[in-house]
Design an enzyme around this catalytic site. Structure first.
Site, PDB file in Angstrom:
ATOM      1  N   ALA A   1       0.547   2.051  -8.541  1.00 56.45           N
ATOM      2  CA  ALA A   1       0.174   3.371  -9.075  1.00 56.45           C
ATOM      3  C   ALA A   1       1.341   4.004  -9.826  1.00 56.45           C
ATOM      4  O   ALA A   1       1.162   4.572 -10.917  1.00 56.45           O
ATOM      5  CB  ALA A   1      -0.284   4.284  -7.938  1.00 56.45           C
TER       6      ALA A   1
ATOM      7  N   SER B   1       0.806  -1.237   0.000  1.00 57.94           N
ATOM      8  CA  SER B   1       0.000   0.000   0.000  1.00 57.94           C
ATOM      9  C   SER B   1       0.831   1.274   0.000  1.00 57.94           C
ATOM     10  O   SER B   1       0.380   2.320   0.476  1.00 57.94           O
ATOM     11  CB  SER B   1      -0.947   0.017   1.214  1.00 57.94           C
ATOM     12  OG  SER B   1      -1.819  -1.086   1.170  1.00 57.94           O
TER      13      SER B   1
ATOM     14  N   GLY C   1      18.106 -13.122  -1.705  1.00 57.47           N
ATOM     15  CA  GLY C   1      19.253 -12.253  -1.934  1.00 57.47           C
ATOM     16  C   GLY C   1      19.574 -12.084  -3.392  1.00 57.47           C
ATOM     17  O   GLY C   1      20.401 -11.259  -3.763  1.00 57.47           O
TER      18      GLY C   1
ATOM     19  N   GLN D   1       7.820  -6.970  -3.032  1.00 59.84           N
ATOM     20  CA  GLN D   1       7.526  -6.618  -1.649  1.00 59.84           C
ATOM     21  C   GLN D   1       8.828  -6.465  -0.868  1.00 59.84           C
ATOM     22  O   GLN D   1       9.861  -7.028  -1.243  1.00 59.84           O
ATOM     23  CB  GLN D   1       6.688  -7.715  -0.983  1.00 59.84           C
ATOM     24  CG  GLN D   1       5.304  -7.866  -1.570  1.00 59.84           C
ATOM     25  CD  GLN D   1       4.336  -6.818  -1.034  1.00 59.84           C
ATOM     26  OE1 GLN D   1       4.745  -5.775  -0.545  1.00 59.84           O
ATOM     27  NE2 GLN D   1       3.060  -7.094  -1.147  1.00 59.84           N
TER      28      GLN D   1
ATOM     29  N   ARG E   1      12.321  -8.771  -0.050  1.00 59.82           N
ATOM     30  CA  ARG E   1      11.803  -9.918   0.695  1.00 59.82           C
ATOM     31  C   ARG E   1      12.151 -11.272   0.065  1.00 59.82           C
ATOM     32  O   ARG E   1      12.059 -11.447  -1.138  1.00 59.82           O
ATOM     33  CB  ARG E   1      10.278  -9.772   0.780  1.00 59.82           C
ATOM     34  CG  ARG E   1       9.590 -10.788   1.645  1.00 59.82           C
ATOM     35  CD  ARG E   1       8.144 -10.362   1.816  1.00 59.82           C
ATOM     36  NE  ARG E   1       7.294 -11.494   2.133  1.00 59.82           N
ATOM     37  CZ  ARG E   1       5.984 -11.430   2.209  1.00 59.82           C
ATOM     38  NH1 ARG E   1       5.373 -10.302   1.945  1.00 59.82           N
ATOM     39  NH2 ARG E   1       5.256 -12.489   2.500  1.00 59.82           N
TER      40      ARG E   1
ATOM     41  N   GLU F   1      -2.548  -9.422  -9.454  1.00 58.89           N
ATOM     42  CA  GLU F   1      -3.467  -9.208  -8.340  1.00 58.89           C
ATOM     43  C   GLU F   1      -4.622  -8.273  -8.671  1.00 58.89           C
ATOM     44  O   GLU F   1      -5.503  -8.066  -7.846  1.00 58.89           O
ATOM     45  CB  GLU F   1      -2.703  -8.666  -7.120  1.00 58.89           C
ATOM     46  CG  GLU F   1      -2.079  -7.290  -7.322  1.00 58.89           C
ATOM     47  CD  GLU F   1      -1.508  -6.721  -6.046  1.00 58.89           C
ATOM     48  OE1 GLU F   1      -1.692  -7.351  -4.989  1.00 58.89           O
ATOM     49  OE2 GLU F   1      -0.889  -5.640  -6.107  1.00 58.89           O
TER      50      GLU F   1
ATOM     51  N   GLY G   1       2.100   2.394  -2.995  1.00 56.60           N
ATOM     52  CA  GLY G   1       1.930   3.013  -4.304  1.00 56.60           C
ATOM     53  C   GLY G   1       2.779   2.425  -5.416  1.00 56.60           C
ATOM     54  O   GLY G   1       2.983   3.081  -6.444  1.00 56.60           O
TER      55      GLY G   1
END
Length: 243
Positions: free
Chosen positions: A76, A71, A237, A216, A234, A97, A73
């Site tokens: 966007a 969330s 590596g 993410q 996330r 998604e 952006g």
């Protein structure tokens, strides 16, 4: 799989052999002259600060990773980049998604300067919105932008869509939203993401396109102040190594 094999037959790839430095120098001088003349193929994102930091923007073979917490952006920003790039270059946006209709709604809201809530509930929207929608639709019609909403893609899916889009529309930039929703092969999730990241980089080189990959970031990024670091990406590596 058959389509991918036929495409490889259709594109004869030159065999790479070691080259001596002396033999490279004339081509190197020509390349520098071409850069000075402004003939390098650089694709601007439409965001001056990003283009300035990246010496002009995206180049064929690039893999960019855009990482952020949920969330913040990411989608966007990349939708705006896709609109900017799609005005001049072939662009493919792969969302895992969000349905294509929702993506189109967000494009229209941005171009028409329309409240997204009004598009989602048009029966309660002001009458003036309809004129803005028509203006946005006309602008969208001019873009060379292809979108797809298949979920849980793997590398094979991405390659197939890239080959298909490239053949029909021409293609320069691919957006993938986002890495952690993709499926891959490996003994654990880290290995899967390693192979996906490296596979997307190899695909960018093979098809001479730029790839913008959303990712993410881990919760560690929320635990301190200041800008994020590469290790915040996330699960793997290999993400920052491939980019």
């Amino acid at each position: 799989e058959a389509q991918a094999r036929f495409a490889r037959l259709g594109e004869r790839r030159a065999r790479r052999e070691p080259v001596g430095i002396e033999a490279m120098l004339p081509g190197f001088i020509d390349h520098i002259n071409a850069l000075a003349a402004g003939s390098e193929r650089v694709i601007g994102t439409g965001f001056r600060s990003i283009d300035r930091l990246t010496a002009g923007g995206l180049r064929p073979g690039d893999l960019w990773v855009l990482g952020a917490r949920p969330s913040m952006g990411k989608t966007a920003l990349t939708l705006a980049m896709a609109r900017n790039i799609g005005a001049k270059h072939g662009t493919l946006f792969l969302s895992q998604e969000m349905p294509v209709m929702q993506l189109t709604m967000r494009h229209a809201a941005a171009l028409g300067r329309i409240n997204l809530a009004h598009l989602r509930k048009p029966d309660e929207a002001p009458q003036a919105m309809w004129g803005s929608i028509l203006e946005a639709v006309e602008q969208l019609r001019m873009l060379n932008l292809v979108m797809d909403d298949q979920g849980s893609m793997n590398l094979h899916d991405v390659r197939r869509k890239v080959m298909s889009t490239r053949r029909v529309h021409g293609l320069d930039v691919v957006f993938v939203d986002y890495l952690q929703l993709m499926q891959g092969d490996g003994e654990n999730r880290n290995q899967e993401l390693d192979r996906i990241s490296n596979g997307l980089k190899a695909m960018a080189l093979e098809f001479n396109v730029a790839v913008v990959l959303l990712s993410q970031m881990s919760r560690k990024a929320d635990e301190r102040s200041g800008p994020p670091v590469m290790s915040d990406l996330r699960d793997s590596g290999a993400i920052e190594a491939a980019a």
